[in-house]
Design a protein around this motif. Structure first.
Motif, PDB file in Angstrom:
ATOM      1  N   GLY B  42      21.322   3.025   8.251  1.00 48.62           N
ATOM      2  CA  GLY B  42      20.600   2.191   9.423  1.00 48.62           C
ATOM      3  C   GLY B  42      21.001   1.332   8.548  1.00 48.62           C
ATOM      4  O   GLY B  42      22.070   0.977   7.437  1.00 48.62           O
ATOM      5  N   PRO B  43      21.167  -0.070   9.023  1.00 46.51           N
ATOM      6  CA  PRO B  43      22.001  -1.254   8.291  1.00 46.51           C
ATOM      7  C   PRO B  43      20.467  -2.044   7.867  1.00 46.51           C
ATOM      8  O   PRO B  43      19.659  -1.008   7.262  1.00 46.51           O
ATOM      9  N   ASN B  44      21.756  -2.978   6.288  1.00 49.08           N
ATOM     10  CA  ASN B  44      20.598  -3.399   5.305  1.00 49.08           C
ATOM     11  C   ASN B  44      19.335  -4.222   6.187  1.00 49.08           C
ATOM     12  O   ASN B  44      19.616  -4.624   6.671  1.00 49.08           O
ATOM     13  N   GLY B  45      18.666  -3.381   5.535  1.00 51.68           N
ATOM     14  CA  GLY B  45      17.386  -3.694   6.043  1.00 51.68           C
ATOM     15  C   GLY B  45      16.376  -3.434   6.654  1.00 51.68           C
ATOM     16  O   GLY B  45      15.767  -3.729   6.951  1.00 51.68           O
ATOM     17  N   ALA B  46      17.440  -1.667   7.274  1.00 51.57           N
ATOM     18  CA  ALA B  46      16.457  -0.849   8.084  1.00 51.57           C
ATOM     19  C   ALA B  46      14.801  -0.765   7.615  1.00 51.57           C
ATOM     20  O   ALA B  46      14.657  -0.244   8.594  1.00 51.57           O
ATOM     21  N   GLY B  47      15.272  -0.149   6.192  1.00 54.19           N
ATOM     22  CA  GLY B  47      14.315   0.387   5.551  1.00 54.19           C
ATOM     23  C   GLY B  47      15.073   1.860   4.727  1.00 54.19           C
ATOM     24  O   GLY B  47      13.686   2.508   4.291  1.00 54.19           O
ATOM     25  N   LYS B  48      15.885   1.770   4.789  1.00 55.18           N
ATOM     26  CA  LYS B  48      15.773   3.539   4.223  1.00 55.18           C
ATOM     27  C   LYS B  48      15.579   3.298   2.314  1.00 55.18           C
ATOM     28  O   LYS B  48      15.434   4.545   2.217  1.00 55.18           O
ATOM     29  N   THR B  49      15.888   1.997   1.928  1.00 56.72           N
ATOM     30  CA  THR B  49      15.503   2.373   0.587  1.00 56.72           C
ATOM     31  C   THR B  49      14.144   2.526   0.770  1.00 56.72           C
ATOM     32  O   THR B  49      13.735   3.447  -1.165  1.00 56.72           O
ATOM     33  N   THR B  50      12.898   1.817   1.203  1.00 52.89           N
ATOM     34  CA  THR B  50      11.417   1.932   1.311  1.00 52.89           C
ATOM     35  C   THR B  50      11.118   3.322   1.560  1.00 52.89           C
ATOM     36  O   THR B  50      10.582   3.782   0.769  1.00 52.89           O
ATOM     37  N   ALA B  51      12.275   3.778   2.114  1.00 58.41           N
ATOM     38  CA  ALA B  51      11.401   5.568   2.814  1.00 58.41           C
ATOM     39  C   ALA B  51      12.054   6.404   1.382  1.00 58.41           C
ATOM     40  O   ALA B  51      11.261   6.861   1.259  1.00 58.41           O
ATOM     41  N   VAL B  52      12.638   6.005   1.045  1.00 57.72           N
ATOM     42  CA  VAL B  52      12.789   7.210  -0.517  1.00 57.72           C
ATOM     43  C   VAL B  52      12.648   6.788  -1.123  1.00 57.72           C
ATOM     44  O   VAL B  52      12.049   7.200  -2.481  1.00 57.72           O
ATOM     45  N   GLN B  53      11.927   5.531  -1.782  1.00 56.59           N
ATOM     46  CA  GLN B  53      10.617   5.280  -3.166  1.00 56.59           C
ATOM     47  C   GLN B  53      10.095   5.461  -2.440  1.00 56.59           C
ATOM     48  O   GLN B  53       9.683   5.718  -3.396  1.00 56.59           O
ATOM     49  N   ILE B  54       9.065   5.943  -0.996  1.00 59.72           N
ATOM     50  CA  ILE B  54       8.495   6.244  -0.556  1.00 59.72           C
ATOM     51  C   ILE B  54       8.644   7.780  -0.852  1.00 59.72           C
ATOM     52  O   ILE B  54       7.480   8.504  -1.750  1.00 59.72           O
ATOM     53  N   LEU B  55       9.241   8.877  -0.369  1.00 53.73           N
ATOM     54  CA  LEU B  55       9.910  10.197  -0.730  1.00 53.73           C
ATOM     55  C   LEU B  55       9.711  10.082  -1.488  1.00 53.73           C
ATOM     56  O   LEU B  55       9.325  11.748  -2.297  1.00 53.73           O
ATOM     57  N   SER B  56      10.344   9.679  -2.843  1.00 58.89           N
ATOM     58  CA  SER B  56      10.609   9.815  -4.034  1.00 58.89           C
ATOM     59  C   SER B  56       9.378   9.435  -5.457  1.00 58.89           C
ATOM     60  O   SER B  56       9.601   9.817  -6.105  1.00 58.89           O
ATOM     61  N   THR B  57       8.279   9.210  -4.854  1.00 59.74           N
ATOM     62  CA  THR B  57       7.245   9.313  -5.971  1.00 59.74           C
ATOM     63  C   THR B  57       7.068   7.057  -6.448  1.00 59.74           C
ATOM     64  O   THR B  57       6.657   7.336  -6.959  1.00 59.74           O
ATOM     65  N   LEU B  58       8.636   7.154  -5.778  1.00 61.73           N
ATOM     66  CA  LEU B  58       8.024   5.046  -6.745  1.00 61.73           C
ATOM     67  C   LEU B  58       6.859   4.707  -6.191  1.00 61.73           C
ATOM     68  O   LEU B  58       6.536   4.077  -6.771  1.00 61.73           O
ATOM     69  N   ILE B  59       6.489   4.155  -4.982  1.00 60.47           N
ATOM     70  CA  ILE B  59       5.632   3.984  -4.785  1.00 60.47           C
ATOM     71  C   ILE B  59       5.117   4.346  -3.352  1.00 60.47           C
ATOM     72  O   ILE B  59       5.560   5.681  -3.498  1.00 60.47           O
ATOM     73  N   GLY B  60       3.732   3.624  -3.230  1.00 61.55           N
ATOM     74  CA  GLY B  60       2.855   4.533  -2.899  1.00 61.55           C
ATOM     75  C   GLY B  60       3.837   3.802  -0.665  1.00 61.55           C
ATOM     76  O   GLY B  60       3.774   2.700  -0.523  1.00 61.55           O
ATOM     77  N   ALA B  61       2.721   4.915   0.325  1.00 63.64           N
ATOM     78  CA  ALA B  61       3.443   4.325   0.989  1.00 63.64           C
ATOM     79  C   ALA B  61       1.486   3.892   1.473  1.00 63.64           C
ATOM     80  O   ALA B  61       0.513   3.940   0.708  1.00 63.64           O
ATOM     81  N   ASP B  62       1.569   2.981   3.062  1.00 66.91           N
ATOM     82  CA  ASP B  62       0.813   2.212   3.363  1.00 66.91           C
ATOM     83  C   ASP B  62      -0.142   3.627   4.751  1.00 66.91           C
ATOM     84  O   ASP B  62      -1.375   3.755   4.442  1.00 66.91           O
ATOM     85  N   GLY B  63       0.855   4.144   5.117  1.00 66.18           N
ATOM     86  CA  GLY B  63       0.259   5.007   5.589  1.00 66.18           C
ATOM     87  C   GLY B  63       0.433   6.467   6.446  1.00 66.18           C
ATOM     88  O   GLY B  63       2.021   6.146   5.954  1.00 66.18           O
ATOM     89  N   GLY B  64       0.687   7.573   6.528  1.00 62.23           N
ATOM     90  CA  GLY B  64       0.670   8.711   6.991  1.00 62.23           C
ATOM     91  C   GLY B  64       1.081  10.279   6.267  1.00 62.23           C
ATOM     92  O   GLY B  64       0.209   9.774   5.010  1.00 62.23           O
ATOM     93  N   ARG B  65       1.454  10.749   6.834  1.00 60.07           N
ATOM     94  CA  ARG B  65       1.223  12.068   5.457  1.00 60.07           C
ATOM     95  C   ARG B  65       2.690  12.619   5.470  1.00 60.07           C
ATOM     96  O   ARG B  65       3.247  12.980   6.502  1.00 60.07           O
ATOM     97  N   VAL B  66       3.018  12.862   4.157  1.00 59.29           N
ATOM     98  CA  VAL B  66       3.915  13.494   4.142  1.00 59.29           C
ATOM     99  C   VAL B  66       3.826  14.499   3.033  1.00 59.29           C
ATOM    100  O   VAL B  66       2.885  14.788   2.197  1.00 59.29           O
ATOM    101  N   ARG B  67       4.749  15.800   3.073  1.00 58.29           N
ATOM    102  CA  ARG B  67       4.880  16.650   1.811  1.00 58.29           C
ATOM    103  C   ARG B  67       6.586  17.124   1.761  1.00 58.29           C
ATOM    104  O   ARG B  67       7.444  16.418   2.624  1.00 58.29           O
TER     105      ARG B  67
END
Lengths: 263, 334
Positions: B42-67
């Protein structure tokens, strides 16, 4: 796999990391000792003659250096704490902290490492400052037990001030503001009984000077090192230290556990 | 690869995250198969880093189920942390320590024990070509060296799942290739799962088994590089002829099946729309053969990921490629 032993092991690892940083930059410790040493020399050689005559007992320079020592010691504690805030803030801006957060390590370990490291740094810096003080004529009639008690008192307030600085380092968005926020702490000895007796101050300031946390600490140290009246200063010191440490710890923990700021 | 072992390394449904008013991830579903390389493009600002940060437990998600690796991300973050490794976009190394000390720090935090930690450190220094600089302060390392050390630190604990957030951004072409080799080696030798983000289309093409395209917090396509390329119209075969007679004959022959073929009479070329598959190429050549027309030169132009990306993310370079909805539908139906 006990979690307590992991907490201890991780905290020790983080402490080793902080001590390595310190060893790599011994100039930082010397720099932190620099300010209190400069103030010590300034107040002994420049102001000491006059102030010594004015503090009541009619002494001169030699007597003033004894009077000013507790204030200088607390200034040292505050200076090291300023360094703590800077290094915590630097840590938080580095990518390595994100790495720590995504590893299965005890959450408090990184902060514990900073606090214990800074306590050690405080003791080293105090040794430098006291050595300089002895060179320029500071003498104490304190017994070894009184010296130990004095070190205990300093460690207590240092522990509290360091936790406060950890929180200030965490709340700062930049390293610059982390170096500014704890600045008032280094000035606090002036607005207390550190350099002149509080009863020479105007009413409002005197009220602040008598009730601010550093004054009972300085009075306790003065009592231990020079034999003046301690009274209930020791109890106030313990209460202040415990209170500041507890609140700062809770604040720091809350700041550390929040989601890291979005870039 | 997907068919052999279809256990999920990551399974996310309806992942959402916003910062204040700004919606960064808007209901993202991800399925990453164990032992595969998954690229989030994705381009800059698409949300890629945020996705990694959530999946790697660095930050919390607002919604969704993740295993992640079989553990619920929200309820068992520490279990997740013990099996993952993260190499972020900004190098996560301690500049005030040497390379060796950085690795030892990781070994200590992974509770490897003294001897094992020392051995692992030496092995990684060797493998990542850092042995010569092992005892130098990391603040003096070059960008490529820092990135290698960063990845080496991630590997200390033998993670089963590795997140790489833009692993080659800012690296020179040679360092980038080295990094690609290392990543390929990890998957081939150790069977780890890799979740990487990138804004380089070539990188996703080179490394990933599956690619998801993220734009403004939404997945707009998912599939293999080949599948994604096929989503985009615009692939064609260009034929060049030796002389004007052959050219005219070819145009005549092709006109039976196609109206208005793009052609260049000066260059003696025609462009025949094609998906680039062998079957359709053969059909085209058979058609020309039947008319005894021989092409001098044939070249196949499949759209590259650039085209796909631009088409899917709605920043059209070619106006014909904006049918994003259809593309998404086709891509997601696997």
């Amino acid at each position: 796999m006990s979690s307590l032993s992991h907490t201890l092991a991780d905290s020790a690892t983080m402490l080793r990391r902080n001590l390595r940083h310190m060893l790599r930059y011994p100039s930082m410790t010397v720099l932190l000792a620099g300010m209190p040493v400069v103030f010590l020399l300034l107040f002994v050689y420049v102001f000491g003659g006059t102030l010594g005559a004015g503090i009541g007992s009619g002494g001169g320079r030699g007597e003033y250096i004894v009077y000013v020592m507790p204030g200088i010691l607390l200034m040292t504690v505050a200076a090291v704490a300023q360094g703590t805030a800077i290094s915590v803030a630097m840590d938080m801006t580095e990518g390595i902290i994100s790495r720590f957060r995504t590893m299965s390590i005890s959450r408090g370990a990184i902060l514990t490492g900073h606090v214990v490291g800074s306590l050690i740094q405080t003791m080293i810096t105090l040794t430098i400052v006291i050595a300089v003080a002895l060179l320029v004529g500071f003498r104490s009639d304190a017994t070894p037990v009184e010296w130990l008690a004095a070190i205990g008192v300093i460690a207590m307030i240092a522990f509290a001030v360091i936790w406060l600085s950890v929180a200030l380092g965490l709340v700062s968005k930049t390293v610059e503001s982390a170096s500014n926020l704890p600045m008032p702490l280094t000035l606090l000895p002036f607005l207390g009984s550190g350099f002149v007796p509080t009863d020479s101050m105007p009413t409002g300031l005197r009220w602040f000077a008598e009730y601010q946390p550093f004054t009972p600490v300085m009075e306790t140290l003065r009592g231990l090192l020079t034999g003046t009246e301690i009274g209930n200063s020791a109890l106030q010191t313990a209460t202040w230290s415990a209170g500041i440490a507890l609140l700062s710890y809770l604040w720091a923990r809350k700041l550390y556990n929040r989601d890291p700021a979005h870039k | 690869m997907a068919g052999l072992n279809s256990a999920s390394a990551i399974s996310a449904v309806g992942l959402r995250k916003s910062y204040g008013e700004k919606l960064v991830l808007d209901g993202v579903d991800l399925e990453v198969v164990e032992g595969s390389v998954f690229a989030l493009l994705g381009p800059n600002g698409a949300g890629k880093t945020t996705a990694v940060q959530i999946l790697s437990t660095l930050i919390g998600a607002d919604g969704g189920r993740v295993r992640v690796a079989g553990h619920d991300l929200a309820r068992e973050p520490d279990a997740v942390r013990s099996v993952i490794g993260v190499t972020g976009q900004f190098s996560a190394v301690d500049g005030l320590l040497s390379g060796r000390e950085n690795l030892r720090l990781m070994a200590d935090l992974r509770h490897l024990g003294r001897a094992a930690g020392r051995a692992r450190t030496a092995e990684l220094l060797e493998r990542f070509d850092l042995a010569d600089a092992a005892d130098v302060l990391v603040s003096t390392y070059s960008g490529g060296m820092r990135r290698r050390l960063d990845l080496a630190m991630t590997l200390v604990g033998d993670p089963r799942l590795i997140f790489l957030d833009e692993p080659t951004t800012g690296l020179d072409p040679r360092s980038r290739r080295t990094m690609w080799e290392i990543i390929r080696g990890l998957v081939a030798d150790q069977g780890v799962t890799i979740f990487l983000t990138t804004q380089y289309l070539e990188e996703a093409d080179q490394l990933a088994d599956r690619i998801a395209v993220l734009d403004h917090g939404k997945l707009v396509a998912e599939g293999t590089a080949q599948e994604l390329k096929r989503l985009v119209p615009g692939g064609h075969v260009q034929l060049r002829f030796a002389d004007p007679a052959a050219f005219r004959a070819a145009v005549g022959a092709l006109s039976h099946t196609l109206e208005d073929i793009p052609r260049d009479e000066d260059a003696l070329t025609v462009q025949v729309p094609s998906d680039g598959r062998v079957r359709s190429l053969r059909a085209l050549l058979d058609l020309l053969d039947a008319q005894s027309v021989e092409a001098e030169e044939l070249s196949v132009h499949t759209p590259d990921l650039d085209d796909v990306f631009l088409a899917l993310t709605g920043r059209p370079r070619t106006p014909a490629n904006t049918d994003t909805d259809t593309a998404t539908e086709k891509a997601v139906t696997r």
